[in-house]
Design a protein around this motif. Structure first.
Motif, mmCIF file in Angstrom:
data_model
loop_
_atom_site.group_PDB
_atom_site.id
_atom_site.type_symbol
_atom_site.label_atom_id
_atom_site.label_comp_id
_atom_site.label_asym_id
_atom_site.label_seq_id
_atom_site.Cartn_x
_atom_site.Cartn_y
_atom_site.Cartn_z
ATOM 1 N N LYS A 1 9.329 5.125 6.292
ATOM 2 C CA LYS A 1 8.279 4.736 5.618
ATOM 3 C C LYS A 1 8.340 3.848 4.145
ATOM 4 C CE LYS A 1 5.153 3.341 8.864
ATOM 5 N NZ LYS A 1 5.197 2.338 9.525
ATOM 6 N N VAL A 2 8.842 4.649 3.517
ATOM 7 C CA VAL A 2 8.928 4.041 1.906
ATOM 8 C C VAL A 2 10.182 3.592 1.806
ATOM 9 C CG1 VAL A 2 9.725 5.051 -0.656
ATOM 10 C CG2 VAL A 2 7.572 6.562 0.900
ATOM 11 N N VAL A 3 10.978 3.630 2.646
ATOM 12 C CA VAL A 3 12.228 2.905 2.903
ATOM 13 C C VAL A 3 12.175 1.080 3.110
ATOM 14 C CG1 VAL A 3 14.824 2.327 3.199
ATOM 15 C CG2 VAL A 3 14.134 5.010 3.023
ATOM 16 N N ARG A 4 11.695 1.863 4.988
ATOM 17 C CA ARG A 4 10.988 0.247 5.553
ATOM 18 C C ARG A 4 10.333 -1.235 4.703
ATOM 19 N NH1 ARG A 4 14.945 1.601 7.100
ATOM 20 N NH2 ARG A 4 15.360 2.620 8.906
ATOM 21 N N ALA A 5 9.046 0.182 3.609
ATOM 22 C CA ALA A 5 8.575 -0.602 2.711
ATOM 23 C C ALA A 5 9.397 -1.463 1.551
ATOM 24 C CB ALA A 5 7.246 -0.362 2.010
ATOM 25 N N LYS A 6 9.905 -1.008 1.013
ATOM 26 C CA LYS A 6 11.462 -1.728 0.028
ATOM 27 C C LYS A 6 11.503 -2.632 0.922
ATOM 28 C CE LYS A 6 14.470 -0.107 -1.258
ATOM 29 N NZ LYS A 6 16.129 -0.274 -1.039
ATOM 30 N N GLU A 7 12.546 -2.193 1.662
ATOM 31 C CA GLU A 7 13.261 -3.536 2.794
ATOM 32 C C GLU A 7 12.039 -4.678 2.955
ATOM 33 O OE1 GLU A 7 14.806 -1.282 5.768
ATOM 34 O OE2 GLU A 7 16.378 -0.446 4.833
ATOM 35 N N ARG A 8 10.642 -4.615 3.264
ATOM 36 C CA ARG A 8 10.321 -5.351 3.283
ATOM 37 C C ARG A 8 9.763 -6.321 2.427
ATOM 38 N NH1 ARG A 8 7.723 -9.905 4.604
ATOM 39 N NH2 ARG A 8 6.305 -9.624 6.116
ATOM 40 N N THR B 1 10.527 7.459 -7.279
ATOM 41 C CA THR B 1 9.399 8.331 -7.117
ATOM 42 C C THR B 1 9.148 8.618 -5.412
ATOM 43 O OG1 THR B 1 8.610 7.780 -9.122
ATOM 44 C CG2 THR B 1 7.313 8.895 -8.130
ATOM 45 N N LEU B 2 8.862 8.059 -4.671
ATOM 46 C CA LEU B 2 8.064 8.051 -3.735
ATOM 47 C C LEU B 2 9.223 8.905 -2.615
ATOM 48 C CD1 LEU B 2 5.903 5.963 -2.434
ATOM 49 C CD2 LEU B 2 5.164 8.226 -2.861
ATOM 50 N N PHE B 3 10.753 8.526 -2.841
ATOM 51 C CA PHE B 3 11.648 8.637 -2.225
ATOM 52 C C PHE B 3 12.258 10.269 -2.494
ATOM 53 C CE2 PHE B 3 16.021 9.093 -1.299
ATOM 54 C CZ PHE B 3 16.018 8.646 0.311
ATOM 55 N N LYS B 4 12.011 10.300 -3.093
ATOM 56 C CA LYS B 4 12.878 11.468 -4.567
ATOM 57 C C LYS B 4 11.931 12.634 -3.812
ATOM 58 C CE LYS B 4 15.554 10.112 -7.788
ATOM 59 N NZ LYS B 4 15.579 9.722 -9.735
ATOM 60 N N ALA B 5 10.309 12.283 -4.070
ATOM 61 C CA ALA B 5 9.176 13.583 -3.564
ATOM 62 C C ALA B 5 8.818 14.139 -2.198
ATOM 63 C CB ALA B 5 8.129 12.801 -3.814
ATOM 64 N N LEU C 1 1.049 -1.065 0.160
ATOM 65 C CA LEU C 1 0.475 0.342 -0.074
ATOM 66 C C LEU C 1 -0.100 0.901 0.050
ATOM 67 C CD1 LEU C 1 -3.259 -1.428 2.241
ATOM 68 C CD2 LEU C 1 -3.060 -0.552 0.220
ATOM 69 N N ILE C 2 1.809 0.861 1.113
ATOM 70 C CA ILE C 2 3.080 2.940 0.590
ATOM 71 C C ILE C 2 3.434 2.736 0.128
ATOM 72 C CG2 ILE C 2 4.560 3.333 1.968
ATOM 73 C CD1 ILE C 2 3.857 1.959 4.469
ATOM 74 N N LEU C 3 4.188 2.125 -1.190
ATOM 75 C CA LEU C 3 4.910 2.382 -2.463
ATOM 76 C C LEU C 3 3.475 1.417 -3.691
ATOM 77 C CD1 LEU C 3 7.944 -0.261 -2.136
ATOM 78 C CD2 LEU C 3 7.560 2.404 -1.713
ATOM 79 N N ASN C 4 1.895 1.707 -3.184
ATOM 80 C CA ASN C 4 1.788 1.968 -4.606
ATOM 81 C C ASN C 4 1.695 0.753 -5.087
ATOM 82 O OD1 ASN C 4 -1.025 2.374 -5.754
ATOM 83 N ND2 ASN C 4 0.088 4.662 -6.395
ATOM 84 N N VAL C 5 1.376 -0.618 -4.973
ATOM 85 C CA VAL C 5 1.829 -1.503 -5.716
ATOM 86 C C VAL C 5 1.601 -2.363 -5.701
ATOM 87 C CG1 VAL C 5 4.102 -0.944 -6.743
ATOM 88 C CG2 VAL C 5 4.001 -2.723 -4.972
ATOM 89 N N LYS C 6 1.190 -3.945 -5.959
ATOM 90 C CA LYS C 6 -0.317 -5.406 -6.284
ATOM 91 C C LYS C 6 0.738 -5.732 -6.232
ATOM 92 C CE LYS C 6 -3.527 -3.373 -8.850
ATOM 93 N NZ LYS C 6 -4.146 -2.280 -9.931
ATOM 94 N N LEU D 1 9.578 -6.676 -9.544
ATOM 95 C CA LEU D 1 10.525 -5.988 -8.625
ATOM 96 C C LEU D 1 11.016 -4.251 -9.292
ATOM 97 C CD1 LEU D 1 11.750 -6.377 -6.230
ATOM 98 C CD2 LEU D 1 13.953 -6.966 -6.599
ATOM 99 N N SER D 2 10.800 -4.289 -10.462
ATOM 100 C CA SER D 2 11.280 -3.469 -11.428
ATOM 101 C C SER D 2 10.186 -1.910 -11.089
ATOM 102 C CB SER D 2 11.454 -3.436 -12.557
ATOM 103 O OG SER D 2 9.650 -4.297 -13.581
ATOM 104 N N GLN D 3 8.890 -2.250 -11.032
ATOM 105 C CA GLN D 3 8.121 -1.315 -11.298
ATOM 106 C C GLN D 3 7.741 -1.127 -9.783
ATOM 107 O OE1 GLN D 3 5.853 -0.242 -12.431
ATOM 108 N NE2 GLN D 3 4.661 1.214 -10.953
ATOM 109 N N ILE D 4 8.333 -2.273 -8.383
ATOM 110 C CA ILE D 4 8.395 -1.592 -7.526
ATOM 111 C C ILE D 4 9.274 -0.627 -6.713
ATOM 112 C CG2 ILE D 4 9.343 -2.240 -4.841
ATOM 113 C CD1 ILE D 4 6.768 -5.339 -5.879
ATOM 114 N N LEU D 5 10.319 -0.196 -7.328
ATOM 115 C CA LEU D 5 11.642 -0.116 -7.233
ATOM 116 C C LEU D 5 11.389 1.287 -8.790
ATOM 117 C CD1 LEU D 5 14.963 -2.963 -7.516
ATOM 118 C CD2 LEU D 5 14.132 -1.322 -5.956
#
Length: 167
Positions: free
Chosen positions: A122-129, A84-88, A65-70, A75-79
């Motif tokens: 939160k975005v970083v933790r979501a990516k790590e998870r 995008t969210l990290f830079k924003a 939900l945080i990274l807005n992916v299904k 993995l490329s879409q997730i990254l």
């Protein structure tokens, strides 16, 4: 009775009431914990959760939900969403003297870019998870492949069985 004395008595009475309330709440919390162990974890949403959820303090669904992916997204879409969210939510780069003069000449009321360290973390933790979940899936797939083709420690397939001897 003097006015300061009344104020002090009211403050003392209020402090006594609050301390009794906090003491009663603490006793009730201890009683609840004894009655139902694990209630705190359940309230936090991690009761009975796997090790990754407890380590990262985030479920896979929350990370998606945080990274807005299904779930099935590559993995490329997730990254890409992560970047995008990290830079924003990153702090703006410090302006150079030349850029500051040009921006001041353009408009005095230009909107500043704000950043949120909390959202960024939160975005970083979501990516790590999600990456941790992805690694677990890769290990499971590798173990399944290894189960189909037995190999020794060198990674080479086992030698063929010798022909039966006729004696």
């Amino acid at each position: 009775m003097s006015s300061p004395r009344v104020i002090v008595q009211i403050a003392i009475a209020g402090a006594q009431i609050l301390s009794k309330a906090f003491l009663a709440a603490g006793r009730q919390a201890v009683a609840n914990a004894k009655h139902r162990p694990g209630a705190a974890e359940e309230a936090a949403g991690v009761r009975g959760a796997d090790g990754l959820t407890q380590t990262h303090r985030m479920t896979v669904d929350e990370a998606h939900l945080i990274l807005n992916v299904k779930r099935g997204d590559p993995l490329s879409q997730i990254l890409k969403n992560y970047e995008t969210l990290f830079k924003a939510n990153s702090p703006p780069e410090p302006p150079t003297a030349q850029a500051t003069a040009a921006a001041g000449a353009r408009s005095k009321g230009a909107a500043q870019r704000f950043h949120s360290h909390y959202i960024q973390s939160k975005v970083v933790r979501a990516k790590e998870r999600i990456e941790a979940e992805f690694e677990i899936q890769q290990e499971a797939e590798n173990a399944q492949r290894a189960g189909e083709q037995p190999t020794d420690s060198t990674g080479a397939p086992p030698p063929p069985n010798p022909p039966p001897s006729s004696s």
